[in-house]
Motif scaffolding. Structure first.
Motif, PDB file in Angstrom:
ATOM      1  N   MET A   1       0.846  -1.179   0.000  1.00 24.49           N
ATOM      2  CA  MET A   1       0.000   0.000   0.000  1.00 24.49           C
ATOM      3  C   MET A   1       0.889   1.239   0.000  1.00 24.49           C
ATOM      4  O   MET A   1       1.902   1.295   0.661  1.00 24.49           O
ATOM      5  CB  MET A   1      -0.894  -0.008   1.228  1.00 24.49           C
ATOM      6  N   THR A   2       0.472   2.242  -0.738  1.00 24.64           N
ATOM      7  CA  THR A   2       1.201   3.495  -0.829  1.00 24.64           C
ATOM      8  C   THR A   2       0.511   4.559   0.005  1.00 24.64           C
ATOM      9  O   THR A   2      -0.711   4.682  -0.019  1.00 24.64           O
ATOM     10  CB  THR A   2       1.269   3.971  -2.297  1.00 24.64           C
ATOM     11  N   ASN A   3       1.307   5.327   0.736  1.00 26.33           N
ATOM     12  CA  ASN A   3       0.807   6.463   1.504  1.00 26.33           C
ATOM     13  C   ASN A   3       1.333   7.738   0.872  1.00 26.33           C
ATOM     14  O   ASN A   3       2.318   7.728   0.137  1.00 26.33           O
ATOM     15  CB  ASN A   3       1.276   6.389   2.956  1.00 26.33           C
ATOM     16  N   PHE A   4       0.699   8.850   1.202  1.00 25.78           N
ATOM     17  CA  PHE A   4       1.109  10.146   0.695  1.00 25.78           C
ATOM     18  C   PHE A   4       1.306  11.091   1.871  1.00 25.78           C
ATOM     19  O   PHE A   4       0.625  10.988   2.896  1.00 25.78           O
ATOM     20  CB  PHE A   4       0.051  10.718  -0.255  1.00 25.78           C
ATOM     21  N   CYS A   5       2.252  12.012   1.711  1.00 27.73           N
ATOM     22  CA  CYS A   5       2.511  13.018   2.726  1.00 27.73           C
ATOM     23  C   CYS A   5       2.912  14.315   2.035  1.00 27.73           C
ATOM     24  O   CYS A   5       3.110  14.350   0.814  1.00 27.73           O
ATOM     25  CB  CYS A   5       3.583  12.553   3.700  1.00 27.73           C
ATOM     26  N   ILE A   6       3.038  15.377   2.805  1.00 31.76           N
ATOM     27  CA  ILE A   6       3.388  16.693   2.272  1.00 31.76           C
ATOM     28  C   ILE A   6       4.754  17.080   2.819  1.00 31.76           C
ATOM     29  O   ILE A   6       4.993  16.990   4.026  1.00 31.76           O
ATOM     30  CB  ILE A   6       2.344  17.748   2.675  1.00 31.76           C
ATOM     31  N   ILE A   7       5.626  17.507   1.892  1.00 34.89           N
ATOM     32  CA  ILE A   7       6.957  17.945   2.308  1.00 34.89           C
ATOM     33  C   ILE A   7       7.245  19.321   1.709  1.00 34.89           C
ATOM     34  O   ILE A   7       6.563  19.769   0.781  1.00 34.89           O
ATOM     35  CB  ILE A   7       8.060  16.955   1.902  1.00 34.89           C
ATOM     36  N   GLU A   8       8.276  19.961   2.252  1.00 36.09           N
ATOM     37  CA  GLU A   8       8.753  21.218   1.688  1.00 36.09           C
ATOM     38  C   GLU A   8      10.148  20.998   1.131  1.00 36.09           C
ATOM     39  O   GLU A   8      11.016  20.449   1.816  1.00 36.09           O
ATOM     40  CB  GLU A   8       8.786  22.322   2.743  1.00 36.09           C
ATOM     41  N   THR A   9      10.338  21.435  -0.103  1.00 35.44           N
ATOM     42  CA  THR A   9      11.648  21.383  -0.743  1.00 35.44           C
ATOM     43  C   THR A   9      12.018  22.810  -1.141  1.00 35.44           C
ATOM     44  O   THR A   9      11.255  23.754  -0.894  1.00 35.44           O
ATOM     45  CB  THR A   9      11.639  20.488  -1.999  1.00 35.44           C
ATOM     46  N   ALA A  38       2.621  14.572   7.872  1.00 36.75           N
ATOM     47  CA  ALA A  38       2.863  13.140   7.693  1.00 36.75           C
ATOM     48  C   ALA A  38       1.652  12.378   7.188  1.00 36.75           C
ATOM     49  O   ALA A  38       1.778  11.264   6.696  1.00 36.75           O
ATOM     50  CB  ALA A  38       3.336  12.530   9.012  1.00 36.75           C
ATOM     51  N   GLY A  39       0.473  12.979   7.309  1.00 35.94           N
ATOM     52  CA  GLY A  39      -0.713  12.232   6.891  1.00 35.94           C
ATOM     53  C   GLY A  39      -0.962  11.076   7.840  1.00 35.94           C
ATOM     54  O   GLY A  39      -1.085  11.291   9.031  1.00 35.94           O
ATOM     55  N   PRO A  40      -0.956   9.866   7.411  1.00 33.35           N
ATOM     56  CA  PRO A  40      -0.813   9.465   6.016  1.00 33.35           C
ATOM     57  C   PRO A  40      -2.123   9.639   5.258  1.00 33.35           C
ATOM     58  O   PRO A  40      -3.204   9.436   5.808  1.00 33.35           O
ATOM     59  CB  PRO A  40      -0.430   7.998   6.108  1.00 33.35           C
ATOM     60  N   TYR A  41      -2.008  10.030   4.025  1.00 33.28           N
ATOM     61  CA  TYR A  41      -3.168  10.163   3.147  1.00 33.28           C
ATOM     62  C   TYR A  41      -3.212   8.942   2.242  1.00 33.28           C
ATOM     63  O   TYR A  41      -2.184   8.452   1.794  1.00 33.28           O
ATOM     64  CB  TYR A  41      -3.076  11.452   2.322  1.00 33.28           C
ATOM     65  N   ASP A  42      -4.423   8.479   1.988  1.00 33.30           N
ATOM     66  CA  ASP A  42      -4.606   7.263   1.182  1.00 33.30           C
ATOM     67  C   ASP A  42      -4.396   7.495  -0.302  1.00 33.30           C
ATOM     68  O   ASP A  42      -4.059   6.574  -1.035  1.00 33.30           O
ATOM     69  CB  ASP A  42      -6.004   6.681   1.398  1.00 33.30           C
ATOM     70  N   ASP A  43      -4.646   8.730  -0.765  1.00 34.39           N
ATOM     71  CA  ASP A  43      -4.435   9.000  -2.186  1.00 34.39           C
ATOM     72  C   ASP A  43      -3.927  10.427  -2.384  1.00 34.39           C
ATOM     73  O   ASP A  43      -3.969  11.257  -1.483  1.00 34.39           O
ATOM     74  CB  ASP A  43      -5.700   8.736  -3.015  1.00 34.39           C
ATOM     75  N   TYR A  44      -3.436  10.667  -3.583  1.00 36.84           N
ATOM     76  CA  TYR A  44      -2.828  11.956  -3.921  1.00 36.84           C
ATOM     77  C   TYR A  44      -3.818  13.099  -3.731  1.00 36.84           C
ATOM     78  O   TYR A  44      -3.460  14.161  -3.213  1.00 36.84           O
ATOM     79  CB  TYR A  44      -2.325  11.921  -5.365  1.00 36.84           C
ATOM     80  N   ASP A  45      -5.067  12.901  -4.156  1.00 30.56           N
ATOM     81  CA  ASP A  45      -6.060  13.972  -4.085  1.00 30.56           C
ATOM     82  C   ASP A  45      -6.297  14.435  -2.654  1.00 30.56           C
ATOM     83  O   ASP A  45      -6.421  15.638  -2.407  1.00 30.56           O
ATOM     84  CB  ASP A  45      -7.373  13.538  -4.730  1.00 30.56           C
TER      85      ASP A  45
END
Length: 80
Positions: A1-9, A38-45
């Motif tokens: 399963m893939t998780n999504f999170c938000i980062i700053e670059t 960190a989420g985790p979010y289940d999908d990109y949206d």
């Protein structure tokens, strides 16, 4: 399963994916960024919606230390 999170670059805030076996912190480091959410979010949206909401919140931030304004008081040293 893939998780999504938000980062700053250096390019700003982005959504990245990472395997469930990897922590969000590890994924952020691998992408050369700093973890924002960190989420985790289940999908990109879902993650992207959270990113937009966080950016909006920052834009609407009423942070200021002068009552009734958004102005920050100048506390720099001034010659007398």
């Amino acid at each position: 399963m893939t998780n999504f999170c938000i980062i700053e670059t250096d390019d700003g805030w982005i959504v990245i994916d990472h395997p469930a076996s990897m922590t969000a912190e590890e994924a952020a480091e691998r992408h050369g960024g700093v973890l924002i959410d960190a989420g985790p979010y289940d999908d990109y949206d879902q993650a992207y919606d959270a990113l937009l909401a966080a950016e909006l919140e920052l834009q609407d931030d009423d942070s200021g230390d002068v009552p009734g304004t958004r102005v920050l008081e100048d506390r720099s040293e001034r010659p007398e």
